[in-house]
Design a protein around this motif. Structure first.
Motif, PDB file in Angstrom:
ATOM      1  N   CYS A  50      -4.290  -4.901   5.327  1.00 32.40           N
ATOM      2  CA  CYS A  50      -3.336  -5.538   4.439  1.00 32.40           C
ATOM      3  C   CYS A  50      -2.147  -6.069   5.237  1.00 32.40           C
ATOM      4  CB  CYS A  50      -2.857  -4.537   3.391  1.00 32.40           C
ATOM      5  SG  CYS A  50      -1.799  -5.292   2.112  1.00 32.40           S
ATOM      6  N   CYS A  52       0.772  -6.024   4.404  1.00 32.84           N
ATOM      7  CA  CYS A  52       1.957  -5.185   4.241  1.00 32.84           C
ATOM      8  C   CYS A  52       2.169  -4.280   5.449  1.00 32.84           C
ATOM      9  CB  CYS A  52       1.876  -4.357   2.968  1.00 32.84           C
ATOM     10  SG  CYS A  52       0.655  -3.016   3.005  1.00 32.84           S
ATOM     11  N   ARG A  54       0.689  -1.387   6.128  1.00 38.32           N
ATOM     12  CA  ARG A  54       0.375   0.021   5.904  1.00 38.32           C
ATOM     13  C   ARG A  54      -1.105   0.280   6.192  1.00 38.32           C
ATOM     14  NH1 ARG A  54       2.129   2.003   0.101  1.00 38.32           N
ATOM     15  NH2 ARG A  54       0.891   3.756   0.906  1.00 38.32           N
ATOM     16  N   GLY A  55      -1.366   1.201   7.095  1.00 35.68           N
ATOM     17  CA  GLY A  55      -2.742   1.537   7.396  1.00 35.68           C
ATOM     18  C   GLY A  55      -3.450   2.217   6.247  1.00 35.68           C
ATOM     19  N   ASP A  56      -2.674   2.876   5.372  1.00 37.44           N
ATOM     20  CA  ASP A  56      -3.256   3.588   4.232  1.00 37.44           C
ATOM     21  C   ASP A  56      -3.013   2.842   2.921  1.00 37.44           C
ATOM     22  OD1 ASP A  56      -0.528   3.911   4.123  1.00 37.44           O
ATOM     23  OD2 ASP A  56      -0.588   6.045   3.560  1.00 37.44           O
ATOM     24  N   CYS A  57      -2.851   1.534   2.985  1.00 34.89           N
ATOM     25  CA  CYS A  57      -2.580   0.750   1.770  1.00 34.89           C
ATOM     26  C   CYS A  57      -3.691   0.989   0.751  1.00 34.89           C
ATOM     27  CB  CYS A  57      -2.483  -0.738   2.108  1.00 34.89           C
ATOM     28  SG  CYS A  57      -2.200  -1.780   0.653  1.00 34.89           S
ATOM     29  N   ASP A  66       6.563  -5.584  -0.637  1.00 38.87           N
ATOM     30  CA  ASP A  66       7.786  -4.806  -0.776  1.00 38.87           C
ATOM     31  C   ASP A  66       8.995  -5.710  -0.563  1.00 38.87           C
ATOM     32  OD1 ASP A  66       6.313  -2.538  -1.208  1.00 38.87           O
ATOM     33  OD2 ASP A  66       6.435  -1.837   0.875  1.00 38.87           O
TER      34      ASP A  66
END
Length: 219
Positions: A50, A52, A54-57, A66
């Motif tokens: 993603c 964004c 974030r690896g854990d999106c 955000d």
């Protein structure tokens, strides 16, 4: 009356606005200026990652960015171009629960229901199709909260078996022509029109047909 004047002004802005247009900016300005919808810049996904960061999106390429501002209904092309320039490549996302709610169903059932509704001459709002095989019917706000009760009153005791879902406040959908989740673009099955986009139909007017076709599709 004031809302209609605002829409007409938005149409003039789109037709005669800035020379610095981009395809994304023009699409966003159509949503804000023509249809009276809020828009939020959204994340993109590529190879499962993603934008964004974030690896854990939990929803790669399928959520607002955000700190991205809401472009409110009525925003002009110049305002859209200025804001969108801060989020290059962002997807176009629409907050649900403000101008409309959404009834989601499997795309094959949605296509059959749409054809049936149009043959019967019933009011239908915009309908979008996602690359993961879902159809989004735009209906009047409040439908998501009322959906279980409406289905029960129509005689459907087990709405979960229909694969019909209501999306309301707090939800966001990706708008055409943006990519969703790295799977491909969202597209219109029924494009917005001035009357149905600004005043989407009450859910009860389309829900009976949607439920019937969804039931037959899963039988």
């Amino acid at each position: 009356m004031g809302f209609t004047i605002g829409i007409n002004r938005g149409m003039r802005d789109i037709r005669s606005g800035s020379r610095r247009r981009t395809s994304d900016g023009t699409a966003v300005a159509e949503y804000t200026g023509l249809w009276g919808w809020d828009v939020v810049p959204g994340a993109r996904a590529s190879a499962g990652a993603c934008s964004c960061g974030r690896g854990d999106c939990p929803a790669p390429g399928a959520h607002p960015l955000d700190f991205a501002p809401v472009l409110a209904a009525g925003a002009t092309l110049d305002a859209v171009t200025e804001t969108w320039g801060d989020f290059p490549g962002a997807s176009v996302m629409l907050p649900v629960g403000r101008a409309f709610d959404v009834i989601e169903v499997a795309e094959p059932a949605g296509c059959r229901a749409l054809a049936r509704l149009e043959r019967m001459g019933l009011p239908v709002g915009p309908v979008a199709a996602t690359p993961d095989g879902r159809a989004h019917f735009f209906v009047a706000p409040g439908a998501a909260a009322d959906l279980p009760g409406l289905l029960y009153r129509m005689g459907w005791d087990d709405p979960d078996s229909l694969d019909l879902h209501g999306l309301g406040p707090g939800s966001y959908i990706t708008a055409p022509p943006s990519d969703r989740g790295g799977l491909g673009p969202v597209r219109w099955l029924r494009s917005p029109a001035l009357d149905s986009a600004c005043r989407p139909p009450e859910a009860r007017l389309v829900l009976g047909t949607l439920a019937y076709v969804a039931h037959r599709s899963r039988a």
